[in-house]
Design an enzyme around this catalytic site. Sequence first.
Site, short mmCIF file in Angstrom:
data_model
loop_
_atom_site.label_atom_id
_atom_site.label_comp_id
_atom_site.label_asym_id
_atom_site.label_seq_id
_atom_site.Cartn_x
_atom_site.Cartn_y
_atom_site.Cartn_z
N GLU A 9 -5.51 -8.33 0.03
CA GLU A 9 -6.27 -8.00 1.25
C GLU A 9 -7.71 -7.71 0.88
O GLU A 9 -7.98 -6.97 -0.07
CB GLU A 9 -5.74 -6.73 1.94
CG GLU A 9 -4.59 -6.94 2.85
CD GLU A 9 -4.19 -5.65 3.58
OE1 GLU A 9 -5.06 -4.79 3.87
OE2 GLU A 9 -2.98 -5.52 3.84
N GLU A 53 0.82 -1.22 0.00
CA GLU A 53 0.00 0.00 0.00
C GLU A 53 0.85 1.27 0.00
O GLU A 53 0.81 2.07 0.94
CB GLU A 53 -0.97 0.01 1.18
CG GLU A 53 -2.02 -1.07 1.10
CD GLU A 53 -3.03 -1.02 2.23
OE1 GLU A 53 -2.96 -0.10 3.08
OE2 GLU A 53 -3.90 -1.89 2.29
O1 IFM Z 1 -4.69 -3.18 8.85
C1 IFM Z 1 -4.62 -2.62 7.58
C2 IFM Z 1 -3.40 -3.14 6.84
O2 IFM Z 1 -2.23 -2.91 7.54
C3 IFM Z 1 -3.29 -2.46 5.51
N1 IFM Z 1 -4.52 -2.55 4.76
C4 IFM Z 1 -5.75 -2.20 5.45
C5 IFM Z 1 -5.85 -2.95 6.76
C6 IFM Z 1 -7.16 -2.60 7.47
O3 IFM Z 1 -7.21 -1.23 7.73
#
Ligand code: IFM
Length: 452
Positions: free
Chosen positions: A353, A171
């Site tokens: 994710e 990210e």
């Molecule tokens: O916890 C975070 C993760 O570290 C990065 N993506 C989003 C998740 C939820 O907010």
Amino acid sequence: MPSAAPAPPPLRPDFVWGVSTSAYQIEGAAEADGRGPSIWDRHCRIRDAVYNGDSGDVACDHYHRWPEDVALMKGLGVNAYRFSIAWPRVLPTGRGAVNEAGLDFYDRLIDRLLAAGIEPWVCLYHWDLPLALHELGGWSSRDCAGRYADYAALCARRYGDRVTRWITFNEFSVFTLFGYAIPWAAPRITDRAQHLRAVHHVNLAHGAGVDALRALVPGASIGAIHNRQVVIPESDTPENRAAAALLDEHWNRAFPDPQLLGHYPPQLAAALEPYVQGGDMARIARPVDWFGLNHYGPIFAKADPAATWGYGWGEAPPGGDDHGVGWAIFPDAFRDELLEIQRRYRIPIVVTENGCGGNDAPDATGAVNDPHRIAYLTVYQKALREAVARGADVRGFFLWSLLDNFEWGSGYGNRFGLVHVDFATQKRTPKASFRWYADLIARERAGVRPYP
Ligand code: IFM
């Protein structure tokens, strides 16, 4: 008799089912065995920076409880686990002297995962920059890209005999924007020039990291993880539309466009001119094998003249479902994002994710029921299949997250785990969604698809 709707095509037989975590969010053991401080250790000490004054000092104590956590994954039936290496655990000052005890920890974890039939997917950077490097300028400094490449090479040499799947960064847009323009994350800088420099230097680091991994790990499968979410003006005004357009560049395009298309989006390209040197775009656009997508829900943008870039986060339209934690549920945006990535970048996609937060707690019997998470995952799984049916080449799905963990600025106040963690005792309790996901994976493997 009306005919039944046609079933969506099956996912690939080699589809990867996994869970994701990150080092600072679960490991704890912040001072154990020679680990150095990161920018998040410092951030958590700043008054009011994190909900409830929480920190990752102990988190899920995964550094000591990892065998139990691998056993949980084995019980879940995943065949892949994405985790991150803590740069300050293996190089306490970010460069120079190596910490063997830190390297050993990941050796043990990788070996146990492989023995359990779970493939390690190693992410080199999930936001925990060594504090010593921040003190030398951090991502605002071009040197940081070279430091990162050295760190990537160290990890490649150490683990490349057993790890094929590598991720350069998690990210990019989130940690650069919230760390250097909006003060929601470490290192809490709010400065346009520093943000721009960080964007470009992190892109350079990505390219240098890909080169190091390719040179040192034969057969490496390399990706980078982008958090992409459609940006919608909070209301349809010229100011909000302009805010959404700029935020879309910073959030969705500042990293995948240069990395995969070889150029920055237009507003950013103009702003970055002073920092881009000859040859930089070729240094950044190194071929990768797949696009890692983290996706949750849409962003609603509004004009905010007081903010660093003149935009801010607006409100979702009233009446929408937000599963109790303020994040809109919008599975069509997930489907459309997968299709847009396929169209724009033309490489395989891995969902690295997707998941849902909440305030899950055990009931009187000790069971943790999280129907909101199952409802969320059900509609997002359906959207994934719709995207595949329309041509998105999706190769895997990693659920965020295995365990309730340290949720950055929200501290321990927002739980994303399939496994409930009692942070006072470290007791792990699989939630109802754990059984739901285990069942989904088992049915997919058996060819008994739960959708439509
Ligand atoms: O916890 C975070 C993760 O570290 C990065 N993506 C989003 C998740 C939820 O907010």
